[in-house]
Motif scaffolding. Sequence first.
Motif, PDB file in Angstrom:
ATOM      1  N   SER A   9      69.402 -10.069 -33.852  1.00  0.00           N
ATOM      2  CA  SER A   9      70.706 -10.692 -33.695  1.00  0.00           C
ATOM      3  C   SER A   9      70.740 -11.601 -32.481  1.00  0.00           C
ATOM      4  CB  SER A   9      71.781  -9.612 -33.562  1.00  0.00           C
ATOM      5  OG  SER A   9      73.013 -10.189 -33.206  1.00  0.00           O
ATOM      6  N   TYR A  11      73.851 -12.742 -31.460  1.00  0.00           N
ATOM      7  CA  TYR A  11      75.249 -12.749 -31.049  1.00  0.00           C
ATOM      8  C   TYR A  11      75.392 -12.622 -29.533  1.00  0.00           C
ATOM      9  CZ  TYR A  11      77.144 -12.549 -35.783  1.00  0.00           C
ATOM     10  OH  TYR A  11      77.504 -12.856 -37.080  1.00  0.00           O
ATOM     11  N   HIS A  12      74.392 -12.021 -28.877  1.00  0.00           N
ATOM     12  CA  HIS A  12      74.469 -11.855 -27.427  1.00  0.00           C
ATOM     13  C   HIS A  12      74.366 -13.184 -26.690  1.00  0.00           C
ATOM     14  CE1 HIS A  12      70.117 -12.024 -28.163  1.00  0.00           C
ATOM     15  NE2 HIS A  12      70.019 -12.466 -26.930  1.00  0.00           N
ATOM     16  N   PRO A  15      79.552 -16.039 -26.453  1.00  0.00           N
ATOM     17  CA  PRO A  15      80.263 -17.087 -27.188  1.00  0.00           C
ATOM     18  C   PRO A  15      80.194 -18.442 -26.479  1.00  0.00           C
ATOM     19  CG  PRO A  15      81.838 -15.745 -25.972  1.00  0.00           C
ATOM     20  CD  PRO A  15      80.479 -15.143 -25.729  1.00  0.00           C
ATOM     21  N   TRP A  17      79.907 -18.687 -30.651  1.00  0.00           N
ATOM     22  CA  TRP A  17      78.840 -18.421 -31.598  1.00  0.00           C
ATOM     23  C   TRP A  17      78.733 -19.586 -32.579  1.00  0.00           C
ATOM     24  CZ3 TRP A  17      82.506 -14.514 -30.430  1.00  0.00           C
ATOM     25  CH2 TRP A  17      81.993 -13.498 -29.590  1.00  0.00           C
ATOM     26  N   SER A  64      72.851 -18.995 -38.191  1.00  0.00           N
ATOM     27  CA  SER A  64      73.930 -18.305 -37.496  1.00  0.00           C
ATOM     28  C   SER A  64      73.309 -17.258 -36.577  1.00  0.00           C
ATOM     29  CB  SER A  64      74.864 -17.613 -38.505  1.00  0.00           C
ATOM     30  OG  SER A  64      74.319 -16.372 -38.937  1.00  0.00           O
ATOM     31  N   PRO A  65      74.092 -16.626 -35.718  1.00  0.00           N
ATOM     32  CA  PRO A  65      73.532 -15.548 -34.887  1.00  0.00           C
ATOM     33  C   PRO A  65      72.935 -14.406 -35.705  1.00  0.00           C
ATOM     34  CG  PRO A  65      75.628 -16.270 -34.007  1.00  0.00           C
ATOM     35  CD  PRO A  65      75.471 -16.945 -35.334  1.00  0.00           C
ATOM     36  N   ALA A  66      73.369 -14.264 -36.981  1.00  0.00           N
ATOM     37  CA  ALA A  66      72.834 -13.222 -37.865  1.00  0.00           C
ATOM     38  C   ALA A  66      71.881 -13.805 -38.899  1.00  0.00           C
ATOM     39  CB  ALA A  66      73.977 -12.490 -38.557  1.00  0.00           C
ATOM     40  N   GLU A  98      74.715  -7.142 -39.885  1.00  0.00           N
ATOM     41  CA  GLU A  98      74.928  -7.566 -38.505  1.00  0.00           C
ATOM     42  C   GLU A  98      76.220  -8.373 -38.371  1.00  0.00           C
ATOM     43  OE1 GLU A  98      74.298  -7.534 -34.574  1.00  0.00           O
ATOM     44  OE2 GLU A  98      72.997  -6.551 -36.032  1.00  0.00           O
ATOM     45  N   ALA A  99      76.447  -9.289 -39.319  1.00  0.00           N
ATOM     46  CA  ALA A  99      77.666 -10.095 -39.291  1.00  0.00           C
ATOM     47  C   ALA A  99      78.901  -9.225 -39.506  1.00  0.00           C
ATOM     48  CB  ALA A  99      77.592 -11.187 -40.352  1.00  0.00           C
ATOM     49  N   HIS A 102      79.569  -7.329 -36.238  1.00  0.00           N
ATOM     50  CA  HIS A 102      80.117  -8.229 -35.219  1.00  0.00           C
ATOM     51  C   HIS A 102      81.577  -8.559 -35.524  1.00  0.00           C
ATOM     52  CE1 HIS A 102      80.228 -11.473 -32.266  1.00  0.00           C
ATOM     53  NE2 HIS A 102      80.792 -12.218 -33.195  1.00  0.00           N
ATOM     54  N   GLU A 106      83.707  -7.102 -32.551  1.00  0.00           N
ATOM     55  CA  GLU A 106      83.919  -8.138 -31.549  1.00  0.00           C
ATOM     56  C   GLU A 106      85.113  -9.048 -31.854  1.00  0.00           C
ATOM     57  OE1 GLU A 106      82.249  -8.184 -28.776  1.00  0.00           O
ATOM     58  OE2 GLU A 106      80.913  -6.559 -29.384  1.00  0.00           O
TER      59      GLU A 106
END
Length: 299
Positions: A9, A11-12, A15, A17, A64-66, A98-99, A102, A106
């Motif tokens: 991932s 996502y870290h 933002p 994202w 994407s982050p995922a 994962e998406a 999140h 989040e």
Amino acid sequence: MEVKEETSSKYHIGPPWFFRGSALYQLHLVKAETARAFIPKEFRLVEAFGYTLGGFFLAHYEDSPAGKFDELVVIAGIVWNPPTSCAWAARVLVNSDEACHHGRKEIGLPSHTATFSKKILAATEKSSNKSQSFFNGIAMNSNFGNQMEHGEIEVSEAKKSSEMPLCNISLPFSVLKSENSDKGMPKIRMSLPSFSGRTEDYPHLLKYSCDIECRVSAVKPAKVYSSIVEKEPQKSSGNGAYVNSDQLSEEEAQTRSISVLLSKPILALKFSFLKMWVGAPKIVVPMSRKNEVSRFWRT
């Protein structure tokens, strides 16, 4: 199609994202009593003549982050919290664990994992008069002359070890990939802020930004079908008012989401070469509570 499990991932990093892909943004006239059940009591639904503006956002992200995944956001309607109005998501379906995680943890979204089974079919367009040809030239972009590419997507929500078919979306074009001819369409930038929260994972009311850059074209609305029986809105006991989000069961939320998808479409926009930046959510203090605080200090 299996639900995607991402092991790396990103996502870290955000933002904001970053997401890149293509999408269909379709607006519907949604009955106010259907939408109102999703809206927290602190907000007021923006409505006229018994209807609000909802619909769905169907996207395929290449990056994407995922990683790669598909998303269907069911939009219940527009809510008002002065000085802004924002969309409220009734349900979010993604084929990425994962998406989904999140979105829930989040962003405060009602995210669920699902599978997206896709078919691409070719169909021959019948000849039409000049006015129809003009409309088709705008709506369909004339990508293949007399040939149009149709997409069929079946969305099934994951339920523990099984799946429940939620809906079928019949597209009059392939929204799942960008065509070379879309490069000639207008390029726009816009912001689609949204409210979220009031979920089991995130009880606070939130607001997050969604900034989009893409090429946009008007298209013929997609048709939505569902085998789930549409139910009449359930009323709460007592004063006869319709149930609100605090009283909505998971089954009711799902069937009402279907009602939103099956409502009357009024506009469909194809987003090609989509770039989207989603900002970190911020806690929202509803206007009613702000007024209470100001009155307290004045006294």
